[in-house]
Design a protein around this motif. Structure first.
Motif, PDB file in Angstrom:
ATOM      1  N   SER A 196       6.111  -0.421 -10.688  1.00  0.00           N
ATOM      2  CA  SER A 196       4.836  -1.001 -10.264  1.00  0.00           C
ATOM      3  C   SER A 196       4.115  -0.168  -9.214  1.00  0.00           C
ATOM      4  O   SER A 196       2.913  -0.333  -8.992  1.00  0.00           O
ATOM      5  CB  SER A 196       5.058  -2.416  -9.721  1.00  0.00           C
ATOM      6  OG  SER A 196       5.914  -2.385  -8.584  1.00  0.00           O
ATOM      7  N   GLU A 197       4.848   0.722  -8.546  1.00  0.00           N
ATOM      8  CA  GLU A 197       4.272   1.547  -7.486  1.00  0.00           C
ATOM      9  C   GLU A 197       3.705   2.859  -8.010  1.00  0.00           C
ATOM     10  O   GLU A 197       2.983   3.556  -7.275  1.00  0.00           O
ATOM     11  CB  GLU A 197       5.327   1.845  -6.415  1.00  0.00           C
ATOM     12  CG  GLU A 197       5.835   0.611  -5.676  1.00  0.00           C
ATOM     13  CD  GLU A 197       4.757  -0.040  -4.835  1.00  0.00           C
ATOM     14  OE1 GLU A 197       3.945   0.700  -4.247  1.00  0.00           O
ATOM     15  OE2 GLU A 197       4.718  -1.282  -4.775  1.00  0.00           O
ATOM     16  N   ARG A 200       0.024   3.749  -7.721  1.00  0.00           N
ATOM     17  CA  ARG A 200      -0.522   3.878  -6.366  1.00  0.00           C
ATOM     18  C   ARG A 200      -0.243   5.247  -5.741  1.00  0.00           C
ATOM     19  O   ARG A 200      -0.635   5.501  -4.608  1.00  0.00           O
ATOM     20  CB  ARG A 200       0.076   2.792  -5.469  1.00  0.00           C
ATOM     21  CG  ARG A 200      -0.178   1.376  -5.971  1.00  0.00           C
ATOM     22  CD  ARG A 200       0.497   0.359  -5.080  1.00  0.00           C
ATOM     23  NE  ARG A 200       0.406  -0.993  -5.635  1.00  0.00           N
ATOM     24  CZ  ARG A 200       0.963  -2.073  -5.111  1.00  0.00           C
ATOM     25  NH1 ARG A 200       1.663  -1.950  -3.985  1.00  0.00           N
ATOM     26  NH2 ARG A 200       0.839  -3.248  -5.686  1.00  0.00           N
TER      27      ARG A 200
END
Length: 282
Positions: A196-197, A200
């Motif tokens: 999920s990172e 970013r």
């Protein structure tokens, strides 16, 4: 244009595009194109710059302005004094990993012929750097990516290390196919960013292969696999040494404790960040 004018314009373009280190990046590209460093620029900056070399310089500056990693643009990068060929599809060697390599060198200092297994070897950053310093060592470098394996072999040839054996292996699933044991060190700088990172990350990092970055839902998938499936290949008294991401050290310690490892240590990098976890097999 003079060499100084070429450099300053390149630096300005990188600054305007938001590159974090425009001066050092421009110098690296200048050195690649013209063969001069910062000191040479001070002494000979008033010299007229070669037209073809200038064109190549600004082409590379444009690539960097678009956030292509500097290492990919140049095609090579130095790690602990060792040169590595790199490009799209392979993880770029980073200074953070020096802590891990320094630790495994220290742990094997008194072993005449150390035996080392590098899991998720990438372009061979750890395996080759270790092998060049410990010429009597026997090093096995395991990597799944076909692209990374090609760079690994290139870097073995480039650095003339005959004591590194590259092998295509999936660290998650292929442990039962591995037929060697008795290792003094098992080392890994595995993918450790939570899925999920990934979105970013900096644009430059997103150019690197997801396979080399994605550590599963919590970033710890590979540490669990190593602890569950690869410790058996360590000799008694051997060490498991891994690099970890920011904030992961204590979670990795718990994984290693649950696998029966002892003497667990956390090593910080120069910025005071917990960077390496070391454990010993009883």
């Amino acid at each position: 244009m003079t060499l100084t004018q070429v450099y300053l314009q390149g630096k300005r373009l990188l600054t305007e595009s938001g590159i974090d280190s425009p001066a050092s990046d421009a110098i690296c590209i200048l050195k690649f194109c013209f063969g001069i460093d910062r000191q040479d620029l001070i002494l000979h900056g008033s010299n007229i710059a070669d037209g073809k070399k200038s064109a190549k310089f600004f082409e590379m500056i444009d690539q960097r302005s678009k956030r292509r990693p500097l290492q990919y643009i140049i095609g090579a990068w130095e790690f602990m004094g060792v040169e590595f060929k790199v490009g799209e599809g392979v993880l770029i060697p980073r200074d953070d990993t020096e802590v891990l390599v320094s630790e495994i060198l220290a742990l094997t200092k008194t072993i005449k012929k150390p035996k080392l297994l590098d899991l998720c070897a990438g372009p061979g950053t750890i395996a080759i750097t270790f092998a060049k310093r410990r010429v009597n060592a026997s090093v096995f470098a395991l990597e799944l990516s076909e692209v990374a394996l090609k760079y690994l072999q290139q870097n073995i040839n480039l650095n003339a290390v005959k004591n590194v054996t590259p092998l295509p292996f999936d660290v998650i699933f292929d442990a039962d196919k591995f037929n060697f044991d008795g290792f003094d060190i098992i080392v890994s700088n595995p993918p450790y960013i939570a899925t999920s990172e990934l979105k970013r990350l900096q644009k430059e990092v997103l150019n690197e292969p997801f396979m080399a970055l994605d550590g599963g839902s919590d970033g710890l998938m590979f540490y669990r696999a190593i602890a569950e499936n690869w410790i058996k290949f360590l000799r008694s008294g051997g060490h498991l040494c891994v690099e970890v991401g920011f904030g992961q050290a204590f979670a990795v310690v718990n994984i290693f404790k649950s696998s029966g490892l002892d003497g667990i240590e956390i090593i910080r990098d120069l910025n005071g960040i917990n960077r390496v976890v070391i454990a010993k097999k009883l």
